[in-house]
Design a protein around this motif. Structure first.
Motif, PDB file in Angstrom:
ATOM      1  N   VAL A 190       0.834  -1.030   0.004  1.00  0.00           N
ATOM      2  CA  VAL A 190      -0.234   0.337   0.182  1.00  0.00           C
ATOM      3  C   VAL A 190       0.259   1.462   0.175  1.00  0.00           C
ATOM      4  O   VAL A 190       1.996   1.570   1.382  1.00  0.00           O
ATOM      5  CB  VAL A 190      -0.850   0.104   1.123  1.00  0.00           C
ATOM      6  CG1 VAL A 190      -1.443   1.363   1.253  1.00  0.00           C
ATOM      7  CG2 VAL A 190      -1.932  -0.962   1.451  1.00  0.00           C
ATOM      8  N   PHE A 191       0.930   2.108  -1.189  1.00  0.00           N
ATOM      9  CA  PHE A 191       1.449   3.191  -0.733  1.00  0.00           C
ATOM     10  C   PHE A 191       0.342   4.417  -0.834  1.00  0.00           C
ATOM     11  O   PHE A 191      -0.004   4.614  -1.018  1.00  0.00           O
ATOM     12  CB  PHE A 191       1.927   3.175  -2.875  1.00  0.00           C
ATOM     13  CG  PHE A 191       2.768   2.533  -3.589  1.00  0.00           C
ATOM     14  CD1 PHE A 191       4.120   2.834  -3.135  1.00  0.00           C
ATOM     15  CD2 PHE A 191       2.368   1.519  -4.050  1.00  0.00           C
ATOM     16  CE1 PHE A 191       5.575   1.852  -3.701  1.00  0.00           C
ATOM     17  CE2 PHE A 191       3.432   1.013  -4.045  1.00  0.00           C
ATOM     18  CZ  PHE A 191       5.013   0.582  -3.976  1.00  0.00           C
ATOM     19  N   ASP A 192       0.553   5.168   0.370  1.00  0.00           N
ATOM     20  CA  ASP A 192       0.816   5.846   0.798  1.00  0.00           C
ATOM     21  C   ASP A 192       1.421   7.587   0.612  1.00  0.00           C
ATOM     22  O   ASP A 192       2.051   7.959   1.268  1.00  0.00           O
ATOM     23  CB  ASP A 192       0.618   5.824   2.784  1.00  0.00           C
ATOM     24  CG  ASP A 192      -0.235   6.995   3.088  1.00  0.00           C
ATOM     25  OD1 ASP A 192      -1.435   8.148   2.518  1.00  0.00           O
ATOM     26  OD2 ASP A 192      -0.500   7.588   4.272  1.00  0.00           O
ATOM     27  N   LEU A 193       0.081   8.477  -0.356  1.00  0.00           N
ATOM     28  CA  LEU A 193       1.293   9.424  -0.822  1.00  0.00           C
ATOM     29  C   LEU A 193       0.292  10.897  -0.055  1.00  0.00           C
ATOM     30  O   LEU A 193       0.697  11.496  -0.423  1.00  0.00           O
ATOM     31  CB  LEU A 193       0.864   9.676  -2.158  1.00  0.00           C
ATOM     32  CG  LEU A 193       1.365   7.870  -2.751  1.00  0.00           C
ATOM     33  CD1 LEU A 193       0.895   8.712  -4.489  1.00  0.00           C
ATOM     34  CD2 LEU A 193       2.873   7.982  -2.893  1.00  0.00           C
ATOM     35  N   THR A 194      -0.211  10.854   0.623  1.00  0.00           N
ATOM     36  CA  THR A 194      -1.519  11.387   1.889  1.00  0.00           C
ATOM     37  C   THR A 194       0.128  12.875   2.019  1.00  0.00           C
ATOM     38  O   THR A 194      -0.708  13.918   1.489  1.00  0.00           O
ATOM     39  CB  THR A 194      -1.498  11.121   2.864  1.00  0.00           C
ATOM     40  OG1 THR A 194      -2.792   9.836   2.772  1.00  0.00           O
ATOM     41  CG2 THR A 194      -2.671  12.584   4.034  1.00  0.00           C
ATOM     42  N   GLY A 195       1.522  12.365   2.451  1.00  0.00           N
ATOM     43  CA  GLY A 195       2.030  13.658   2.674  1.00  0.00           C
ATOM     44  C   GLY A 195       2.534  13.902   1.172  1.00  0.00           C
ATOM     45  O   GLY A 195       3.813  14.692   2.054  1.00  0.00           O
ATOM     46  N   LEU A 196       3.177  13.684   0.343  1.00  0.00           N
ATOM     47  CA  LEU A 196       3.159  13.897  -0.628  1.00  0.00           C
ATOM     48  C   LEU A 196       2.618  14.950  -1.595  1.00  0.00           C
ATOM     49  O   LEU A 196       1.566  15.219  -1.949  1.00  0.00           O
ATOM     50  CB  LEU A 196       3.322  12.748  -2.148  1.00  0.00           C
ATOM     51  CG  LEU A 196       4.737  13.195  -3.343  1.00  0.00           C
ATOM     52  CD1 LEU A 196       6.271  13.029  -2.381  1.00  0.00           C
ATOM     53  CD2 LEU A 196       4.580  12.016  -4.008  1.00  0.00           C
ATOM     54  N   THR A 197       3.574  16.313  -1.331  1.00  0.00           N
ATOM     55  CA  THR A 197       3.361  17.843  -2.233  1.00  0.00           C
ATOM     56  C   THR A 197       3.261  17.512  -2.813  1.00  0.00           C
ATOM     57  O   THR A 197       2.753  18.621  -3.602  1.00  0.00           O
ATOM     58  CB  THR A 197       3.022  18.612  -1.104  1.00  0.00           C
ATOM     59  OG1 THR A 197       5.191  18.607  -1.078  1.00  0.00           O
ATOM     60  CG2 THR A 197       2.608  18.540   0.663  1.00  0.00           C
ATOM     61  N   PHE A 198       4.443  16.860  -3.385  1.00  0.00           N
ATOM     62  CA  PHE A 198       4.586  17.564  -5.206  1.00  0.00           C
ATOM     63  C   PHE A 198       5.305  16.411  -5.739  1.00  0.00           C
ATOM     64  O   PHE A 198       6.056  15.092  -4.752  1.00  0.00           O
ATOM     65  CB  PHE A 198       6.032  18.286  -5.449  1.00  0.00           C
ATOM     66  CG  PHE A 198       6.493  18.590  -7.057  1.00  0.00           C
ATOM     67  CD1 PHE A 198       5.664  19.116  -7.724  1.00  0.00           C
ATOM     68  CD2 PHE A 198       7.494  18.268  -7.169  1.00  0.00           C
ATOM     69  CE1 PHE A 198       5.293  19.385  -9.437  1.00  0.00           C
ATOM     70  CE2 PHE A 198       7.993  18.192  -8.272  1.00  0.00           C
ATOM     71  CZ  PHE A 198       7.525  18.949  -9.148  1.00  0.00           C
TER      72      PHE A 198
END
Length: 118
Positions: free
Chosen positions: A58-66
């Motif tokens: 599971v890739f959680d990209l919630t905190g990825l802003t760019f």
């Protein structure tokens, strides 16, 4: 439950890998620009070369802003490698700015069952 961390201070990217049973959780936060994909690549090598099998990532990209296109291409390659090993993958929490970049390569994300966007 172990957690591994890769950080790229130049790119302001943080990648964390946590295993819970047969599931691996990869969280990315910060900005994954032209330099940041190396941290994702290092995590990928660890994950795909691990002798302990995982059945889901599971890739959680919630905190990825760019995320740059190169980062999304690396993520695409990660999904391909995992899929070829029979591992189910999913992406969660994609921010709108990251989703716009992902749309450039989304068709090339085999094995990703679901992409949820905020």
């Amino acid at each position: 439950m172990n957690e591994l961390r890769w950080a790229d201070e130049i790119a302001a990217l943080d990648v964390r890998l946590r295993r819970v049973g047969p599931t691996a959780y990869v969280s990315m936060s910060g900005e994954a620009d032209i330099c940041g994909w190396r941290a994702l690549n290092a995590m990928t090598d660890t994950l795909t070369n691990d002798s302990t099998a995982v059945s889901e990532v599971v890739f959680d990209l919630t905190g990825l802003t760019f995320a740059c296109v190169r980062t999304m291409c690396v993520l695409t390659e990660v999904c391909r490698r995992l899929s070829s090993q029979g591992v189910h993958t999913s992406i969660r929490g994609m921010q709108p700015v990251v989703a716009r970049v992902a749309n450039l390569v989304e068709a090339d994300l085999p094995g990703v069952a679901s992409i949820s966007r905020n």
